[in-house]
Design a protein around this motif. Structure first.
Motif, PDB file in Angstrom:
ATOM      1  N   GLY A  12      77.039  53.674  36.048  1.00 44.82           N
ATOM      2  CA  GLY A  12      77.648  53.770  37.374  1.00 44.82           C
ATOM      3  C   GLY A  12      77.059  52.762  38.337  1.00 44.82           C
ATOM      4  O   GLY A  12      76.181  51.957  37.993  1.00 44.82           O
ATOM      5  N   SER A  13      77.513  52.816  39.586  1.00 44.16           N
ATOM      6  CA  SER A  13      77.078  51.843  40.599  1.00 44.16           C
ATOM      7  C   SER A  13      75.572  51.899  40.830  1.00 44.16           C
ATOM      8  O   SER A  13      74.886  50.874  40.805  1.00 44.16           O
ATOM      9  N   ILE A  14      75.032  53.100  41.052  1.00 43.72           N
ATOM     10  CA  ILE A  14      73.592  53.226  41.276  1.00 43.72           C
ATOM     11  C   ILE A  14      72.822  52.871  40.010  1.00 43.72           C
ATOM     12  O   ILE A  14      71.787  52.195  40.056  1.00 43.72           O
ATOM     13  N   GLY A  15      73.320  53.320  38.864  1.00 38.98           N
ATOM     14  CA  GLY A  15      72.643  53.033  37.607  1.00 38.98           C
ATOM     15  C   GLY A  15      72.525  51.548  37.322  1.00 38.98           C
ATOM     16  O   GLY A  15      71.454  51.055  36.936  1.00 38.98           O
ATOM     17  N   THR A  16      73.624  50.812  37.495  1.00 45.20           N
ATOM     18  CA  THR A  16      73.590  49.371  37.217  1.00 45.20           C
ATOM     19  C   THR A  16      72.680  48.645  38.205  1.00 45.20           C
ATOM     20  O   THR A  16      71.978  47.702  37.819  1.00 45.20           O
ATOM     21  N   GLN A  17      72.664  49.099  39.461  1.00 45.09           N
ATOM     22  CA  GLN A  17      71.773  48.469  40.439  1.00 45.09           C
ATOM     23  C   GLN A  17      70.308  48.824  40.163  1.00 45.09           C
ATOM     24  O   GLN A  17      69.407  48.022  40.415  1.00 45.09           O
ATOM     25  N   HIS A 198      86.067  50.302  50.642  1.00 45.02           N
ATOM     26  CA  HIS A 198      85.043  50.572  51.659  1.00 45.02           C
ATOM     27  C   HIS A 198      84.601  49.272  52.327  1.00 45.02           C
ATOM     28  O   HIS A 198      84.449  48.245  51.661  1.00 45.02           O
ATOM     29  N   PRO A 199      84.402  49.296  53.658  1.00 44.04           N
ATOM     30  CA  PRO A 199      84.078  48.057  54.373  1.00 44.04           C
ATOM     31  C   PRO A 199      82.663  47.516  54.132  1.00 44.04           C
ATOM     32  O   PRO A 199      82.440  46.315  54.280  1.00 44.04           O
ATOM     33  N   ASN A 200      81.705  48.365  53.782  1.00 48.05           N
ATOM     34  CA  ASN A 200      80.310  47.912  53.732  1.00 48.05           C
ATOM     35  C   ASN A 200      79.603  48.116  52.398  1.00 48.05           C
ATOM     36  O   ASN A 200      78.751  47.315  52.027  1.00 48.05           O
ATOM     37  N   TRP A 201      79.900  49.202  51.705  1.00 48.32           N
ATOM     38  CA  TRP A 201      79.110  49.589  50.543  1.00 48.32           C
ATOM     39  C   TRP A 201      79.907  49.467  49.259  1.00 48.32           C
ATOM     40  O   TRP A 201      81.110  49.700  49.231  1.00 48.32           O
ATOM     41  N   LEU A 262      70.056  45.122  55.790  1.00 47.43           N
ATOM     42  CA  LEU A 262      71.425  44.911  55.335  1.00 47.43           C
ATOM     43  C   LEU A 262      71.805  46.006  54.337  1.00 47.43           C
ATOM     44  O   LEU A 262      70.940  46.535  53.634  1.00 47.43           O
ATOM     45  N   PRO A 263      73.086  46.378  54.284  1.00 47.39           N
ATOM     46  CA  PRO A 263      73.501  47.434  53.352  1.00 47.39           C
ATOM     47  C   PRO A 263      73.390  46.970  51.903  1.00 47.39           C
ATOM     48  O   PRO A 263      74.204  46.195  51.411  1.00 47.39           O
ATOM     49  N   ASP A 264      72.341  47.413  51.225  1.00 52.70           N
ATOM     50  CA  ASP A 264      72.068  47.016  49.850  1.00 52.70           C
ATOM     51  C   ASP A 264      71.325  48.169  49.182  1.00 52.70           C
ATOM     52  O   ASP A 264      70.170  48.448  49.518  1.00 52.70           O
ATOM     53  N   MET A 265      71.970  48.870  48.247  1.00 52.79           N
ATOM     54  CA  MET A 265      71.376  50.055  47.645  1.00 52.79           C
ATOM     55  C   MET A 265      70.144  49.745  46.806  1.00 52.79           C
ATOM     56  O   MET A 265      69.355  50.642  46.493  1.00 52.79           O
ATOM     57  N   ARG A 266      69.957  48.484  46.448  1.00 54.28           N
ATOM     58  CA  ARG A 266      68.787  48.155  45.633  1.00 54.28           C
ATOM     59  C   ARG A 266      67.484  48.398  46.386  1.00 54.28           C
ATOM     60  O   ARG A 266      66.460  48.693  45.761  1.00 54.28           O
ATOM     61  N   ALA A 281      60.726  41.576  46.919  1.00 59.12           N
ATOM     62  CA  ALA A 281      62.119  41.575  46.460  1.00 59.12           C
ATOM     63  C   ALA A 281      62.844  40.366  47.026  1.00 59.12           C
ATOM     64  O   ALA A 281      62.506  39.867  48.109  1.00 59.12           O
ATOM     65  N   ASP A 282      63.871  39.911  46.303  1.00 59.10           N
ATOM     66  CA  ASP A 282      64.647  38.754  46.750  1.00 59.10           C
ATOM     67  C   ASP A 282      65.939  39.176  47.450  1.00 59.10           C
ATOM     68  O   ASP A 282      66.880  38.394  47.560  1.00 59.10           O
ATOM     69  N   PHE A 283      65.981  40.430  47.945  1.00 59.63           N
ATOM     70  CA  PHE A 283      67.172  40.898  48.643  1.00 59.63           C
ATOM     71  C   PHE A 283      67.426  40.039  49.885  1.00 59.63           C
ATOM     72  O   PHE A 283      66.481  39.548  50.510  1.00 59.63           O
ATOM     73  N   PRO A 284      68.694  39.875  50.280  1.00 65.30           N
ATOM     74  CA  PRO A 284      68.986  39.126  51.509  1.00 65.30           C
ATOM     75  C   PRO A 284      68.296  39.740  52.721  1.00 65.30           C
ATOM     76  O   PRO A 284      68.138  40.965  52.802  1.00 65.30           O
TER      77      PRO A 284
END
Length: 384
Positions: A12-17, A198-201, A262-266, A281-284
Protein backbone atom coordinates in the motif's frame (compact mmCIF):
# COMPACT_ATOMS: atom_id res chain seq x y z
CA UNK A 1 22.70 -3.38 15.37
CA UNK A 2 20.23 -2.97 12.52
CA UNK A 3 16.58 -2.62 13.47
CA UNK A 4 14.60 -5.48 11.90
CA UNK A 5 11.22 -4.28 10.66
CA UNK A 6 7.97 -6.11 9.94
CA UNK A 7 5.96 -4.08 7.43
CA UNK A 8 2.29 -5.09 7.50
CA UNK A 9 0.63 -3.86 4.32
CA UNK A 10 3.85 -3.36 2.39
CA UNK A 11 2.22 -2.92 -1.03
CA UNK A 12 0.00 0.00 0.00
CA UNK A 13 0.89 3.69 -0.01
CA UNK A 14 2.33 3.77 3.52
CA UNK A 15 4.02 0.40 3.05
CA UNK A 16 5.82 1.38 -0.15
CA UNK A 17 6.94 4.68 1.39
CA UNK A 18 8.18 2.80 4.46
CA UNK A 19 10.33 0.61 2.24
CA UNK A 20 11.66 3.74 0.55
CA UNK A 21 12.70 5.10 3.97
CA UNK A 22 14.33 1.78 4.87
CA UNK A 23 16.23 1.67 1.57
CA UNK A 24 17.75 5.10 2.33
CA UNK A 25 19.21 3.75 5.60
CA UNK A 26 20.54 0.25 4.84
CA UNK A 27 23.00 0.55 7.74
CA UNK A 28 20.14 1.15 10.22
CA UNK A 29 17.27 -1.06 9.05
CA UNK A 30 16.57 -4.37 7.41
CA UNK A 31 13.26 -5.89 6.35
CA UNK A 32 12.34 -8.99 8.34
CA UNK A 33 8.68 -9.48 7.34
CA UNK A 34 6.51 -8.25 4.47
CA UNK A 35 2.75 -8.80 4.22
CA UNK A 36 0.09 -7.81 1.70
CA UNK A 37 -3.56 -8.48 1.10
CA UNK A 38 -3.85 -9.08 -2.66
CA UNK A 39 -1.06 -7.37 -4.62
CA UNK A 40 1.00 -10.48 -5.18
CA UNK A 41 3.08 -9.22 -8.13
CA UNK A 42 4.29 -6.14 -6.25
CA UNK A 43 4.88 -8.26 -3.15
CA UNK A 44 7.13 -10.61 -5.16
CA UNK A 45 9.01 -7.60 -6.51
CA UNK A 46 9.49 -6.21 -2.99
CA UNK A 47 10.71 -9.58 -1.69
CA UNK A 48 13.30 -9.78 -4.42
CA UNK A 49 14.55 -6.30 -3.59
CA UNK A 50 14.46 -6.38 0.22
CA UNK A 51 15.03 -10.11 0.89
CA UNK A 52 12.83 -10.52 3.98
CA UNK A 53 13.01 -13.64 6.10
CA UNK A 54 9.21 -14.14 5.94
CA UNK A 55 6.44 -13.03 3.60
CA UNK A 56 2.67 -13.46 4.01
CA UNK A 57 -0.18 -12.91 1.54
CA UNK A 58 -3.56 -12.55 3.25
CA UNK A 59 -5.50 -13.85 0.24
CA UNK A 60 -4.90 -17.60 0.33
CA UNK A 61 -5.83 -17.86 -3.36
CA UNK A 62 -2.60 -16.00 -4.17
CA UNK A 63 -0.36 -18.28 -2.11
CA UNK A 64 0.82 -20.52 -4.96
CA UNK A 65 1.60 -17.54 -7.18
CA UNK A 66 3.67 -16.01 -4.39
CA UNK A 67 5.47 -19.27 -3.63
CA UNK A 68 6.24 -19.92 -7.30
CA UNK A 69 7.51 -16.37 -7.73
CA UNK A 70 9.97 -16.78 -4.87
CA UNK A 71 10.93 -20.45 -5.26
CA UNK A 72 14.59 -19.61 -5.94
CA UNK A 73 14.91 -17.55 -2.74
CA UNK A 74 15.23 -18.75 0.88
CA UNK A 75 12.15 -16.80 1.98
CA UNK A 76 9.50 -18.47 4.13
CA UNK A 77 6.12 -18.05 2.43
CA UNK A 78 2.77 -18.14 4.27
CA UNK A 79 -0.84 -17.16 3.56
CA UNK A 80 -3.91 -16.07 5.47
CA UNK A 81 -4.80 -13.47 8.08
CA UNK A 82 -3.94 -15.94 10.84
CA UNK A 83 -0.37 -16.14 9.58
CA UNK A 84 -0.05 -12.34 9.61
CA UNK A 85 -1.20 -12.28 13.23
CA UNK A 86 1.41 -14.91 14.09
CA UNK A 87 4.55 -13.70 12.29
CA UNK A 88 4.58 -10.41 14.23
CA UNK A 89 5.46 -12.43 17.33
CA UNK A 90 8.75 -13.70 15.87
CA UNK A 91 11.83 -13.10 17.98
CA UNK A 92 13.67 -11.69 14.97
CA UNK A 93 11.26 -8.73 14.67
CA UNK A 94 12.34 -5.53 16.43
CA UNK A 95 9.52 -3.19 15.39
CA UNK A 96 6.16 -3.69 13.64
CA UNK A 97 4.91 -1.03 11.26
CA UNK A 98 1.17 -1.60 10.82
CA UNK A 99 0.03 -0.14 7.50
CA UNK A 100 -2.82 -2.58 6.88
CA UNK A 101 -6.08 -0.85 6.03
CA UNK A 102 -9.11 -1.10 8.28
CA UNK A 103 -10.27 -3.57 10.94
CA UNK A 104 -7.88 -6.24 9.62
CA UNK A 105 -5.00 -4.53 11.42
CA UNK A 106 -6.46 -5.06 14.90
CA UNK A 107 -5.47 -8.64 15.76
CA UNK A 108 -1.88 -8.45 14.38
CA UNK A 109 -1.34 -5.27 16.40
CA UNK A 110 -2.64 -6.89 19.60
CA UNK A 111 -0.40 -9.93 19.07
CA UNK A 112 2.64 -7.76 18.37
CA UNK A 113 2.05 -5.74 21.55
CA UNK A 114 1.64 -8.89 23.64
CA UNK A 115 4.96 -10.09 22.17
CA UNK A 116 6.62 -6.87 23.35
CA UNK A 117 7.15 -5.34 19.88
CA UNK A 118 7.18 -1.54 19.54
CA UNK A 119 4.38 -0.44 17.19
CA UNK A 120 4.75 2.16 14.46
CA UNK A 121 1.03 2.72 13.97
CA UNK A 122 -0.33 3.73 10.59
CA UNK A 123 -3.56 1.74 11.00
CA UNK A 124 -5.75 4.27 12.80
CA UNK A 125 -8.71 1.87 12.84
CA UNK A 126 -6.93 -0.21 15.50
CA UNK A 127 -7.34 2.55 18.10
CA UNK A 128 -10.70 3.66 16.74
CA UNK A 129 -12.18 0.18 17.12
CA UNK A 130 -10.62 -0.90 20.42
CA UNK A 131 -8.56 1.95 21.86
CA UNK A 132 -9.28 0.95 25.44
CA UNK A 133 -7.99 -2.59 24.91
CA UNK A 134 -4.97 -1.55 22.84
CA UNK A 135 -3.76 1.12 25.28
CA UNK A 136 -4.31 -1.18 28.25
CA UNK A 137 -2.33 -4.04 26.68
CA UNK A 138 0.43 -1.62 25.62
CA UNK A 139 0.72 -0.29 29.18
CA UNK A 140 0.79 -3.81 30.64
CA UNK A 141 3.57 -4.87 28.27
CA UNK A 142 5.43 -1.51 28.41
CA UNK A 143 5.23 -1.28 24.61
CA UNK A 144 5.43 2.12 22.90
CA UNK A 145 2.86 3.02 20.24
CA UNK A 146 4.55 5.48 17.89
CA UNK A 147 2.10 7.29 15.59
CA UNK A 148 2.72 7.36 11.84
CA UNK A 149 -0.30 9.46 10.80
CA UNK A 150 1.12 12.88 9.95
CA UNK A 151 -1.23 14.66 12.38
CA UNK A 152 -0.56 12.38 15.34
CA UNK A 153 3.14 12.31 14.60
CA UNK A 154 3.02 16.12 14.67
CA UNK A 155 1.37 16.09 18.12
CA UNK A 156 3.87 13.49 19.33
CA UNK A 157 6.79 15.59 18.09
CA UNK A 158 5.38 18.72 19.74
CA UNK A 159 5.15 16.83 23.04
CA UNK A 160 8.85 15.85 23.03
CA UNK A 161 10.21 17.27 26.29
CA UNK A 162 6.67 18.19 27.38
CA UNK A 163 5.19 14.85 28.45
CA UNK A 164 4.91 15.98 32.08
CA UNK A 165 3.05 19.16 31.11
CA UNK A 166 -0.75 18.98 30.82
CA UNK A 167 -2.33 19.57 27.41
CA UNK A 168 -5.15 22.10 27.26
CA UNK A 169 -6.14 21.36 23.67
CA UNK A 170 -4.83 19.93 20.43
CA UNK A 171 -5.66 21.06 16.93
CA UNK A 172 -5.68 18.43 14.20
CA UNK A 173 -5.27 20.11 10.84
CA UNK A 174 -7.20 18.97 7.77
CA UNK A 175 -6.59 19.89 4.15
CA UNK A 176 -10.34 19.95 3.58
CA UNK A 177 -9.95 17.40 0.79
CA UNK A 178 -10.85 17.93 -2.88
CA UNK A 179 -14.34 19.30 -2.11
CA UNK A 180 -13.57 21.99 0.46
CA UNK A 181 -16.20 24.74 0.25
CA UNK A 182 -18.55 22.74 -1.97
CA UNK A 183 -22.29 22.65 -1.33
CA UNK A 184 -24.43 19.60 -0.53
CA UNK A 185 -25.94 19.86 -4.02
CA UNK A 186 -22.49 19.62 -5.56
CA UNK A 187 -21.50 16.75 -3.29
CA UNK A 188 -24.60 14.78 -4.30
CA UNK A 189 -23.13 14.34 -7.79
CA UNK A 190 -19.53 13.55 -6.86
CA UNK A 191 -17.98 10.52 -8.58
CA UNK A 192 -15.33 8.14 -7.20
CA UNK A 193 -12.85 9.49 -9.75
CA UNK A 194 -13.33 13.03 -8.44
CA UNK A 195 -13.08 11.93 -4.81
CA UNK A 196 -9.82 10.06 -5.45
CA UNK A 197 -8.13 13.25 -6.67
CA UNK A 198 -6.67 14.59 -3.40
CA UNK A 199 -4.99 18.02 -3.67
CA UNK A 200 -2.03 17.41 -1.32
CA UNK A 201 -1.50 13.81 -0.23
CA UNK A 202 -0.73 10.57 -2.09
CA UNK A 203 -2.69 7.86 -0.27
CA UNK A 204 -4.51 4.60 -0.89
CA UNK A 205 -8.09 4.59 -2.20
CA UNK A 206 -9.84 3.98 1.12
CA UNK A 207 -7.99 6.73 3.00
CA UNK A 208 -8.39 9.13 0.07
CA UNK A 209 -12.17 8.68 0.09
CA UNK A 210 -12.19 9.06 3.89
CA UNK A 211 -10.28 12.31 3.45
CA UNK A 212 -12.84 13.58 0.93
CA UNK A 213 -15.74 12.85 3.33
CA UNK A 214 -13.77 14.08 6.41
CA UNK A 215 -14.24 10.63 7.99
CA UNK A 216 -10.47 10.31 8.00
CA UNK A 217 -10.29 13.34 10.26
CA UNK A 218 -13.10 11.97 12.41
CA UNK A 219 -11.22 8.72 12.90
CA UNK A 220 -8.11 10.73 13.75
CA UNK A 221 -10.05 12.56 16.47
CA UNK A 222 -10.96 9.24 18.06
CA UNK A 223 -7.40 7.95 17.64
CA UNK A 224 -6.02 11.10 19.32
CA UNK A 225 -8.14 10.47 22.40
CA UNK A 226 -6.38 7.16 22.99
CA UNK A 227 -2.89 8.16 21.91
CA UNK A 228 -2.74 11.25 24.10
CA UNK A 229 -5.28 10.58 26.85
CA UNK A 230 -7.67 13.39 25.88
CA UNK A 231 -11.39 14.09 26.05
CA UNK A 232 -13.48 15.02 23.02
CA UNK A 233 -13.65 18.72 23.98
CA UNK A 234 -9.84 18.87 24.03
CA UNK A 235 -9.59 17.92 20.35
CA UNK A 236 -10.38 20.50 17.69
CA UNK A 237 -10.20 20.17 13.91
CA UNK A 238 -9.21 23.13 11.77
CA UNK A 239 -9.03 23.19 7.99
CA UNK A 240 -5.60 24.25 6.72
CA UNK A 241 -5.61 23.86 2.91
CA UNK A 242 -1.84 24.19 2.45
CA UNK A 243 -1.08 21.13 4.67
CA UNK A 244 2.12 22.73 6.00
CA UNK A 245 1.21 22.85 9.70
CA UNK A 246 0.48 19.21 10.48
CA UNK A 247 -1.05 19.78 13.93
CA UNK A 248 -0.75 21.96 17.03
CA UNK A 249 -0.57 21.46 20.80
CA UNK A 250 -1.84 24.15 23.19
CA UNK A 251 -0.60 23.96 26.78
CA UNK A 252 -2.23 25.24 29.95
CA UNK A 253 -0.09 28.40 29.94
CA UNK A 254 -1.61 29.27 26.49
CA UNK A 255 1.66 28.51 24.66
CA UNK A 256 1.26 26.59 21.38
CA UNK A 257 3.63 24.31 19.49
CA UNK A 258 3.18 23.35 15.86
CA UNK A 259 5.03 20.85 13.69
CA UNK A 260 5.55 22.02 10.11
CA UNK A 261 6.86 20.68 6.84
CA UNK A 262 5.92 19.85 3.29
CA UNK A 263 3.26 17.12 2.99
CA UNK A 264 5.41 13.98 2.76
CA UNK A 265 4.46 10.82 4.67
CA UNK A 266 8.04 9.59 4.66
CA UNK A 267 8.91 12.06 7.42
CA UNK A 268 6.48 10.73 10.07
CA UNK A 269 7.29 7.16 8.96
CA UNK A 270 11.00 7.76 9.48
CA UNK A 271 10.45 9.51 12.82
CA UNK A 272 8.42 6.54 14.12
CA UNK A 273 11.15 4.10 13.06
CA UNK A 274 14.06 6.16 14.42
CA UNK A 275 12.53 7.67 17.59
CA UNK A 276 13.96 9.16 19.76
CA UNK A 277 16.65 9.95 17.19
CA UNK A 278 16.29 11.95 13.99
CA UNK A 279 18.16 10.57 10.99
CA UNK A 280 19.33 12.67 8.09
CA UNK A 281 16.93 12.63 5.14
CA UNK A 282 16.88 13.96 1.58
CA UNK A 283 13.21 14.99 1.77
CA UNK A 284 12.37 18.34 0.10
CA UNK A 285 12.73 21.33 2.43
CA UNK A 286 9.97 23.83 3.20
CA UNK A 287 10.57 27.41 2.09
CA UNK A 288 8.48 30.08 3.84
CA UNK A 289 8.79 32.43 0.89
CA UNK A 290 7.05 29.91 -1.36
CA UNK A 291 4.09 29.87 1.07
CA UNK A 292 3.51 33.52 2.04
CA UNK A 293 -0.04 32.74 3.23
CA UNK A 294 -1.04 29.95 5.56
CA UNK A 295 -4.80 29.97 6.04
CA UNK A 296 -7.23 28.35 8.46
CA UNK A 297 -10.99 27.86 8.59
CA UNK A 298 -13.63 25.85 10.40
CA UNK A 299 -14.70 22.52 8.89
CA UNK A 300 -18.20 22.41 7.40
CA UNK A 301 -19.73 19.67 9.54
CA UNK A 302 -23.15 20.23 8.00
CA UNK A 303 -22.10 19.34 4.45
CA UNK A 304 -19.50 16.81 5.65
CA UNK A 305 -21.45 14.99 8.34
CA UNK A 306 -18.87 12.27 8.92
CA UNK A 307 -16.80 14.50 11.17
CA UNK A 308 -19.75 15.23 13.46
CA UNK A 309 -20.66 11.51 13.36
CA UNK A 310 -17.19 10.65 14.65
CA UNK A 311 -17.44 13.18 17.48
CA UNK A 312 -20.83 11.75 18.42
CA UNK A 313 -19.42 8.21 18.47
CA UNK A 314 -16.45 9.33 20.59
CA UNK A 315 -18.71 11.01 23.15
CA UNK A 316 -21.06 8.02 23.30
CA UNK A 317 -18.11 5.67 23.74
CA UNK A 318 -18.44 1.93 24.18
CA UNK A 319 -18.53 0.08 20.88
CA UNK A 320 -19.94 3.02 18.90
CA UNK A 321 -16.59 3.98 17.30
CA UNK A 322 -16.25 0.33 16.24
CA UNK A 323 -19.73 0.50 14.68
CA UNK A 324 -19.05 3.63 12.64
CA UNK A 325 -15.69 2.27 11.49
CA UNK A 326 -17.27 -0.94 10.20
CA UNK A 327 -20.13 0.90 8.50
CA UNK A 328 -17.67 3.32 6.94
CA UNK A 329 -15.54 0.53 5.46
CA UNK A 330 -18.68 -0.88 3.85
CA UNK A 331 -19.93 2.43 2.43
CA UNK A 332 -16.51 3.41 1.04
CA UNK A 333 -16.30 0.12 -0.84
CA UNK A 334 -19.87 0.61 -2.08
CA UNK A 335 -19.12 4.17 -3.21
CA UNK A 336 -16.01 3.07 -5.10
CA UNK A 337 -18.21 0.52 -6.89
CA UNK A 338 -20.92 3.12 -7.65
CA UNK A 339 -23.48 1.41 -5.39
CA UNK A 340 -24.04 4.40 -3.11
CA UNK A 341 -23.69 8.16 -3.55
CA UNK A 342 -21.15 10.41 -1.86
CA UNK A 343 -23.68 12.09 0.44
CA UNK A 344 -25.52 8.83 1.15
CA UNK A 345 -22.41 7.34 2.78
CA UNK A 346 -23.04 9.44 5.90
CA UNK A 347 -26.74 8.52 5.90
CA UNK A 348 -25.92 4.80 5.91
CA UNK A 349 -23.44 5.21 8.77
CA UNK A 350 -25.98 7.16 10.85
CA UNK A 351 -28.68 4.57 10.26
CA UNK A 352 -26.25 1.80 11.22
CA UNK A 353 -25.48 3.60 14.48
CA UNK A 354 -29.19 3.51 15.35
CA UNK A 355 -29.76 -0.13 14.39
CA UNK A 356 -26.58 -1.75 15.75
CA UNK A 357 -26.42 -3.16 19.28
CA UNK A 358 -24.75 -0.73 21.69
CA UNK A 359 -22.37 -2.10 24.35
CA UNK A 360 -21.10 0.33 26.99
CA UNK A 361 -18.11 -1.74 28.14
CA UNK A 362 -17.22 -4.08 25.30
CA UNK A 363 -14.80 -6.99 25.48
CA UNK A 364 -12.63 -8.07 22.54
CA UNK A 365 -15.32 -10.56 21.52
CA UNK A 366 -17.91 -7.76 21.68
CA UNK A 367 -15.80 -5.69 19.29
CA UNK A 368 -15.54 -8.60 16.86
CA UNK A 369 -19.32 -9.13 17.02
CA UNK A 370 -20.03 -5.40 16.67
CA UNK A 371 -17.82 -5.14 13.60
CA UNK A 372 -19.61 -8.04 11.93
CA UNK A 373 -23.10 -6.83 12.89
CA UNK A 374 -22.46 -3.26 11.71
CA UNK A 375 -21.17 -4.49 8.37
CA UNK A 376 -24.26 -6.63 7.83
CA UNK A 377 -26.56 -3.75 8.75
CA UNK A 378 -24.77 -1.29 6.46
CA UNK A 379 -24.91 -3.77 3.58
CA UNK A 380 -28.62 -4.37 4.11
CA UNK A 381 -29.29 -0.61 4.06
CA UNK A 382 -27.31 -0.18 0.83
CA UNK A 383 -29.00 -3.13 -0.84
CA UNK A 384 -32.46 -1.95 0.25
Amino acid sequence: MKKRVAVLGSTGSIGTQTLDVISKHPDKFEVEVLTANNSVDLLIEQCRKYQPNVVVIANKDKYQTLRDGLEDLPIKVYAGSEAIAQVVEMGTVDVVLTAMVGFAGLLPTINAIKAGKPIALANKETLVVAGDIITSIAAENKVPILPVDSEHSAIFQCLAGEFQNPIEKIYLTASGGPFRGKSKDFLAGVTPEQALNHPNWDMGNKITIDSATLMNKGLEVIEAKWLFGLEADQIDVIVHPQSIIHSIVQFTDSSMKAQMGLPDMRLPIQYALTYPERFEADFPRFNFLEYPNLTFEQPDMDSFKNLSIAYKALKQGGNMPCIINAANEIVVEAFLNNKVGFVQMSDVIEETMVKASFVQKPSFDDYMASDNEARMIALSIING
